[in-house]
Design a protein around this motif. Sequence first.
Motif, mmCIF file in Angstrom:
data_model
loop_
_atom_site.group_PDB
_atom_site.id
_atom_site.type_symbol
_atom_site.label_atom_id
_atom_site.label_comp_id
_atom_site.label_asym_id
_atom_site.label_seq_id
_atom_site.Cartn_x
_atom_site.Cartn_y
_atom_site.Cartn_z
ATOM 1 N N VAL A 46 0.832 -1.204 0.000
ATOM 2 C CA VAL A 46 0.000 0.000 0.000
ATOM 3 C C VAL A 46 0.867 1.255 0.000
ATOM 4 C CG1 VAL A 46 -1.614 1.360 1.392
ATOM 5 C CG2 VAL A 46 -2.010 -1.085 1.058
ATOM 6 N N LEU A 47 1.908 1.260 0.843
ATOM 7 C CA LEU A 47 2.799 2.420 0.899
ATOM 8 C C LEU A 47 3.483 2.648 -0.441
ATOM 9 C CD1 LEU A 47 4.120 4.658 2.564
ATOM 10 C CD2 LEU A 47 5.910 3.017 3.194
ATOM 11 N N GLU A 48 3.855 1.567 -1.111
ATOM 12 C CA GLU A 48 4.522 1.681 -2.408
ATOM 13 C C GLU A 48 3.629 2.394 -3.416
ATOM 14 O OE1 GLU A 48 7.467 -1.332 -4.904
ATOM 15 O OE2 GLU A 48 5.791 -2.148 -3.768
ATOM 16 N N VAL A 49 2.344 2.071 -3.412
ATOM 17 C CA VAL A 49 1.413 2.725 -4.333
ATOM 18 C C VAL A 49 1.259 4.201 -3.980
ATOM 19 C CG1 VAL A 49 -0.961 2.774 -5.186
ATOM 20 C CG2 VAL A 49 0.158 0.583 -4.766
ATOM 21 N N LEU A 50 1.132 4.501 -2.684
ATOM 22 C CA LEU A 50 0.973 5.893 -2.258
ATOM 23 C C LEU A 50 2.209 6.728 -2.595
ATOM 24 C CD1 LEU A 50 -0.685 5.379 1.250
ATOM 25 C CD2 LEU A 50 -1.780 6.298 -0.797
ATOM 26 N N VAL A 51 3.376 6.182 -2.342
ATOM 27 C CA VAL A 51 4.615 6.914 -2.612
ATOM 28 C C VAL A 51 4.798 7.140 -4.105
ATOM 29 C CG1 VAL A 51 7.127 6.786 -2.475
ATOM 30 C CG2 VAL A 51 5.763 6.219 -0.482
ATOM 31 N N GLY A 58 -9.745 9.858 -1.206
ATOM 32 C CA GLY A 58 -8.779 8.798 -1.014
ATOM 33 C C GLY A 58 -7.692 9.180 -0.028
ATOM 34 N N TYR A 59 -6.462 8.783 -0.319
ATOM 35 C CA TYR A 59 -5.340 8.995 0.586
ATOM 36 C C TYR A 59 -4.154 9.577 -0.169
ATOM 37 C CZ TYR A 59 -8.100 5.593 3.229
ATOM 38 O OH TYR A 59 -9.125 4.936 3.861
ATOM 39 N N ARG A 60 -3.287 10.295 0.578
ATOM 40 C CA ARG A 60 -2.086 10.832 -0.031
ATOM 41 C C ARG A 60 -0.993 10.917 1.006
ATOM 42 N NH1 ARG A 60 -0.941 16.117 0.952
ATOM 43 N NH2 ARG A 60 0.093 16.353 -1.045
ATOM 44 N N ILE A 61 0.248 10.940 0.537
ATOM 45 C CA ILE A 61 1.385 11.137 1.420
ATOM 46 C C ILE A 61 1.506 12.627 1.721
ATOM 47 C CG2 ILE A 61 3.901 11.056 1.612
ATOM 48 C CD1 ILE A 61 2.678 8.354 1.892
ATOM 49 N N GLY A 62 1.603 12.975 3.011
ATOM 50 C CA GLY A 62 1.729 14.370 3.397
ATOM 51 C C GLY A 62 0.381 14.912 3.844
ATOM 52 N N THR A 63 0.332 16.208 4.081
ATOM 53 C CA THR A 63 -0.913 16.840 4.506
ATOM 54 C C THR A 63 -1.254 17.955 3.533
ATOM 55 O OG1 THR A 63 0.312 18.368 5.945
ATOM 56 C CG2 THR A 63 -0.544 16.347 6.938
#
Length: 227
Positions: free
Chosen positions: A157-162, A214-219
């Motif tokens: 999951v982290l790999e996709v987000l990054v 959805g989701y993203r890295i950071g704010t």
Amino acid sequence: MRVLIVEDEPYLAEAVRDGLRLEAIAADIAGDGDAALELLAVNTYDIAVLDRDVPGPTGDEIAERIVASGSGTPILMLTAADRLEDKVTGFGLGADDYLTKPFELRELVLRLRALDRRRAHNRPPVREIAGLRVDPFRREVYRDGRYVALTRKQFAVLEVLVSAEGGVVSAEELLKRAWDENADPFTNAVRITVSALRKRLGEPWIIATVAGVGYRIGTAPGGSAGA
């Protein structure tokens, strides 16, 4: 990484799929050429693993269709034929790699990762964003220099987000990329995995939830740390 396995020996196909899951590689199975073409029409795969001798459209025909589609999906030919002439034919059809049966799962995993790195040659093999350092080959994650131990699914999951480089990734896309076609579209697996991943990475929370998207890295404005 998500791959398509086109293999008409069910026990072999299932063993490969289960082994790849342990390496955080999602895999769908097609037992014949028609099923393979149907899956290719509705899904995006990072790599296609093709047995050349499946019923229906053969692996060779599927390879030709993939190349003709312009998708750029790398192809790994899987076959019992080890003659040079067969390999020449396979590469001529557009295969990027060739693996002869019987084979060790570890070798298949290494070849898949090598093809994935080659496919993504325009991106650095080690990704860094917002204090995160993610090494897909070594399966290692560091946050501000601190090693973070993740489960295989959390890493996927982290790999996709990054890889989205700060862009928003929907729950549907995460389900498609980090799980496989058997995943229940109504499952809470994505929310639960993201929540656990967020806690593993520690505070301040680095995975933001963009409500309704959805989701993203950071704010970002409109984002929150809630799952």
